[in-house]
Design a protein around this motif. Sequence first.
Motif, PDB file in Angstrom:
ATOM      1  N   GLU A   1       5.439 -14.037   6.085  1.00  0.00           N
ATOM      2  CA  GLU A   1       5.173 -12.624   6.324  1.00  0.00           C
ATOM      3  C   GLU A   1       5.406 -11.875   5.012  1.00  0.00           C
ATOM      4  O   GLU A   1       6.548 -11.660   4.612  1.00  0.00           O
ATOM      5  N   PRO A   2       4.330 -11.523   4.286  1.00  0.00           N
ATOM      6  CA  PRO A   2       4.511 -10.846   2.995  1.00  0.00           C
ATOM      7  C   PRO A   2       5.391  -9.606   3.141  1.00  0.00           C
ATOM      8  O   PRO A   2       5.248  -8.834   4.093  1.00  0.00           O
ATOM      9  N   THR A   3       6.305  -9.427   2.164  1.00  0.00           N
ATOM     10  CA  THR A   3       7.242  -8.308   2.195  1.00  0.00           C
ATOM     11  C   THR A   3       7.273  -7.642   0.838  1.00  0.00           C
ATOM     12  O   THR A   3       7.267  -8.320  -0.195  1.00  0.00           O
ATOM     13  N   CYS A   4       7.304  -6.311   0.823  1.00  0.00           N
ATOM     14  CA  CYS A   4       7.343  -5.588  -0.435  1.00  0.00           C
ATOM     15  C   CYS A   4       8.677  -5.808  -1.131  1.00  0.00           C
ATOM     16  O   CYS A   4       9.740  -5.662  -0.514  1.00  0.00           O
ATOM     17  N   SER A   5       8.633  -6.122  -2.424  1.00  0.00           N
ATOM     18  CA  SER A   5       9.854  -6.357  -3.189  1.00  0.00           C
ATOM     19  C   SER A   5      10.609  -5.071  -3.487  1.00  0.00           C
ATOM     20  O   SER A   5      11.790  -5.119  -3.836  1.00  0.00           O
ATOM     21  N   GLN A   6       9.936  -3.908  -3.330  1.00  0.00           N
ATOM     22  CA  GLN A   6      10.591  -2.635  -3.645  1.00  0.00           C
ATOM     23  C   GLN A   6      11.064  -1.906  -2.390  1.00  0.00           C
ATOM     24  O   GLN A   6      12.251  -1.625  -2.235  1.00  0.00           O
ATOM     25  N   CYS A   7      10.130  -1.584  -1.494  1.00  0.00           N
ATOM     26  CA  CYS A   7      10.526  -0.822  -0.304  1.00  0.00           C
ATOM     27  C   CYS A   7      10.891  -1.715   0.881  1.00  0.00           C
ATOM     28  O   CYS A   7      11.285  -1.225   1.939  1.00  0.00           O
ATOM     29  N   ARG A   8      10.717  -3.028   0.708  1.00  0.00           N
ATOM     30  CA  ARG A   8      11.111  -4.038   1.704  1.00  0.00           C
ATOM     31  C   ARG A   8      10.330  -3.944   3.005  1.00  0.00           C
ATOM     32  O   ARG A   8      10.769  -4.441   4.046  1.00  0.00           O
ATOM     33  N   THR A   9       9.156  -3.326   2.972  1.00  0.00           N
ATOM     34  CA  THR A   9       8.312  -3.265   4.169  1.00  0.00           C
ATOM     35  C   THR A   9       7.693  -4.631   4.438  1.00  0.00           C
ATOM     36  O   THR A   9       7.055  -5.201   3.553  1.00  0.00           O
ATOM     37  N   PRO A  10       7.840  -5.174   5.637  1.00  0.00           N
ATOM     38  CA  PRO A  10       7.179  -6.436   5.981  1.00  0.00           C
ATOM     39  C   PRO A  10       5.788  -6.166   6.548  1.00  0.00           C
ATOM     40  O   PRO A  10       5.557  -5.157   7.207  1.00  0.00           O
ATOM     41  N   PHE A  11       4.870  -7.080   6.281  1.00  0.00           N
ATOM     42  CA  PHE A  11       3.504  -6.947   6.780  1.00  0.00           C
ATOM     43  C   PHE A  11       3.184  -8.169   7.632  1.00  0.00           C
ATOM     44  O   PHE A  11       3.060  -9.281   7.125  1.00  0.00           O
TER      45      PHE A  11
ATOM     46  N   VAL B   1      -1.356  -2.186   7.853  1.00  0.00           N
ATOM     47  CA  VAL B   1      -1.153  -0.903   8.563  1.00  0.00           C
ATOM     48  C   VAL B   1      -0.680  -1.177   9.992  1.00  0.00           C
ATOM     49  O   VAL B   1      -1.299  -0.722  10.964  1.00  0.00           O
ATOM     50  N   PRO B   2       0.420  -1.902  10.170  1.00  0.00           N
ATOM     51  CA  PRO B   2       0.851  -2.242  11.538  1.00  0.00           C
ATOM     52  C   PRO B   2       1.232  -1.030  12.361  1.00  0.00           C
ATOM     53  O   PRO B   2       1.265  -1.096  13.590  1.00  0.00           O
ATOM     54  N   GLU B   3       1.499   0.110  11.684  1.00  0.00           N
ATOM     55  CA  GLU B   3       1.888   1.310  12.412  1.00  0.00           C
ATOM     56  C   GLU B   3       0.713   1.964  13.138  1.00  0.00           C
ATOM     57  O   GLU B   3       0.906   2.774  14.042  1.00  0.00           O
ATOM     58  N   LEU B   4      -0.531   1.621  12.752  1.00  0.00           N
ATOM     59  CA  LEU B   4      -1.708   2.201  13.389  1.00  0.00           C
ATOM     60  C   LEU B   4      -2.147   1.320  14.554  1.00  0.00           C
ATOM     61  O   LEU B   4      -2.498   0.159  14.369  1.00  0.00           O
ATOM     62  N   THR B   5      -2.149   1.888  15.737  1.00  0.00           N
ATOM     63  CA  THR B   5      -2.516   1.141  16.941  1.00  0.00           C
ATOM     64  C   THR B   5      -3.679   1.832  17.637  1.00  0.00           C
ATOM     65  O   THR B   5      -4.121   2.908  17.236  1.00  0.00           O
ATOM     66  N   ALA B   6      -4.153   1.208  18.702  1.00  0.00           N
ATOM     67  CA  ALA B   6      -5.284   1.777  19.448  1.00  0.00           C
ATOM     68  C   ALA B   6      -4.949   3.127  20.044  1.00  0.00           C
ATOM     69  O   ALA B   6      -5.840   3.923  20.357  1.00  0.00           O
ATOM     70  N   SER B   7      -3.662   3.417  20.199  1.00  0.00           N
ATOM     71  CA  SER B   7      -3.249   4.689  20.781  1.00  0.00           C
ATOM     72  C   SER B   7      -3.053   5.773  19.728  1.00  0.00           C
ATOM     73  O   SER B   7      -2.704   6.907  20.057  1.00  0.00           O
ATOM     74  N   THR B   8      -3.300   5.447  18.446  1.00  0.00           N
ATOM     75  CA  THR B   8      -3.063   6.412  17.377  1.00  0.00           C
ATOM     76  C   THR B   8      -3.957   7.632  17.527  1.00  0.00           C
ATOM     77  O   THR B   8      -3.518   8.768  17.400  1.00  0.00           O
ATOM     78  N   ASN B   9      -5.254   7.408  17.773  1.00  0.00           N
ATOM     79  CA  ASN B   9      -6.184   8.518  17.986  1.00  0.00           C
ATOM     80  C   ASN B   9      -7.400   7.989  18.732  1.00  0.00           C
ATOM     81  O   ASN B   9      -7.543   6.781  18.946  1.00  0.00           O
ATOM     82  N   VAL B  10      -8.286   8.900  19.117  1.00  0.00           N
ATOM     83  CA  VAL B  10      -9.465   8.521  19.903  1.00  0.00           C
ATOM     84  C   VAL B  10     -10.375   7.589  19.116  1.00  0.00           C
ATOM     85  O   VAL B  10     -10.875   6.591  19.647  1.00  0.00           O
ATOM     86  N   SER B  11     -10.592   7.896  17.842  1.00  0.00           N
ATOM     87  CA  SER B  11     -11.485   7.067  17.016  1.00  0.00           C
ATOM     88  C   SER B  11     -10.988   5.641  16.933  1.00  0.00           C
ATOM     89  O   SER B  11     -11.759   4.681  17.044  1.00  0.00           O
ATOM     90  N   GLN B  12      -9.681   5.478  16.735  1.00  0.00           N
ATOM     91  CA  GLN B  12      -9.119   4.135  16.638  1.00  0.00           C
ATOM     92  C   GLN B  12      -9.252   3.393  17.963  1.00  0.00           C
ATOM     93  O   GLN B  12      -9.529   2.195  17.995  1.00  0.00           O
ATOM     94  N   ALA B  13      -9.071   4.111  19.057  1.00  0.00           N
ATOM     95  CA  ALA B  13      -9.208   3.485  20.375  1.00  0.00           C
ATOM     96  C   ALA B  13     -10.629   2.962  20.586  1.00  0.00           C
ATOM     97  O   ALA B  13     -10.834   1.874  21.140  1.00  0.00           O
ATOM     98  N   ILE B  14     -11.621   3.735  20.156  1.00  0.00           N
ATOM     99  CA  ILE B  14     -13.016   3.303  20.282  1.00  0.00           C
ATOM    100  C   ILE B  14     -13.260   2.045  19.469  1.00  0.00           C
ATOM    101  O   ILE B  14     -13.888   1.089  19.936  1.00  0.00           O
ATOM    102  N   LEU B  15     -12.768   2.028  18.230  1.00  0.00           N
ATOM    103  CA  LEU B  15     -12.987   0.878  17.346  1.00  0.00           C
ATOM    104  C   LEU B  15     -12.294  -0.382  17.842  1.00  0.00           C
ATOM    105  O   LEU B  15     -12.670  -1.481  17.459  1.00  0.00           O
ATOM    106  N   GLU B  16     -11.278  -0.223  18.670  1.00  0.00           N
ATOM    107  CA  GLU B  16     -10.569  -1.388  19.210  1.00  0.00           C
ATOM    108  C   GLU B  16     -11.108  -1.813  20.574  1.00  0.00           C
ATOM    109  O   GLU B  16     -10.652  -2.809  21.129  1.00  0.00           O
TER     110      GLU B  16
ATOM    111  N   PRO C   1       0.815  -1.225   0.000  1.00  0.00           N
ATOM    112  CA  PRO C   1       0.000   0.000   0.000  1.00  0.00           C
ATOM    113  C   PRO C   1       0.846   1.272   0.000  1.00  0.00           C
ATOM    114  O   PRO C   1       0.330   2.351  -0.300  1.00  0.00           O
ATOM    115  N   ARG C   2       2.124   1.153   0.294  1.00  0.00           N
ATOM    116  CA  ARG C   2       2.980   2.338   0.370  1.00  0.00           C
ATOM    117  C   ARG C   2       3.553   2.714  -0.995  1.00  0.00           C
ATOM    118  O   ARG C   2       3.571   3.885  -1.364  1.00  0.00           O
ATOM    119  N   CYS C   3       4.046   1.713  -1.733  1.00  0.00           N
ATOM    120  CA  CYS C   3       4.679   2.010  -3.020  1.00  0.00           C
ATOM    121  C   CYS C   3       4.085   1.202  -4.166  1.00  0.00           C
ATOM    122  O   CYS C   3       4.495   1.365  -5.311  1.00  0.00           O
TER     123      CYS C   3
END
Length: 265
Positions: free
Chosen positions: A26-36, A46-61, A15-17
Amino acid sequence: MSSPLQAHAHLFVCPRCRGKLLEGPEPTCSQCRTPFPVQDGVVDFVPELTASTNVSQAILENPMFVALYEPLIRVNFVRLMARNFNGALTPELEDAYLQKFLRPVDGPVLDLACGAGRWTRTLANLVGVERLIALDLSRAMLEAAKEVLPNVFFVRGNAQQLPLSDASLGAVSCWNSLQLLPNPSEAIREVSRCLKPGGVFTCFTYRRAREPLYGYFQSTFARNGGVRPFDEEELRQWLTQAGLVVEDLGGPNLALLLTARKPTS
């Protein structure tokens, strides 16, 4: 070892590049080498988004929110946002709308922002489990949906940065979620990018009230809850700018049901 993306692996990209994904546990991007990472069979784009990211995300979790969502929260949310006090909009009407506009499509189908899975079940019955991909940003929602629909393929992802390749989908359904997205016009552009020529986008959201009193209520809801209604012309403009042709736009009370198609030429 089989790919955690299963039979749908050829549809997914970074989703990044938008690089091709290397298969493995663990799928990994062949270009930017990001592991998922993968948890309980769900690939997290989107492993970087956690329940502490914002209030809305905390509610959904929040487990309590997820447990109450289908039987209580959604019912009353629809009643208030759609001004559905006369009960003109029913789950049966929603199911019938999807059957009319989405069932005839060909190719993979994405349930975008699938939530706890109520309408994921409808889509699975309409198009077949083997063609369905369900995506949501909330881990807790995905866990709840996967528990009741173990044969559906779920991934965690962002509606505004879909982990899917261009022209890969026959249809996308975004049901009762567009109004919650931070950038709905960007999400519509992403939907169009991923649709094949002739592909269909179905959506349930809410129109803006024209009466001052209810309009004030909606505006207050939007400010405090991150929920926004739409003007029909605003949606038409976004869909057109994204390269989609509106085929249907209507719905009872303040409910807004729409279908748009990607032209074949």
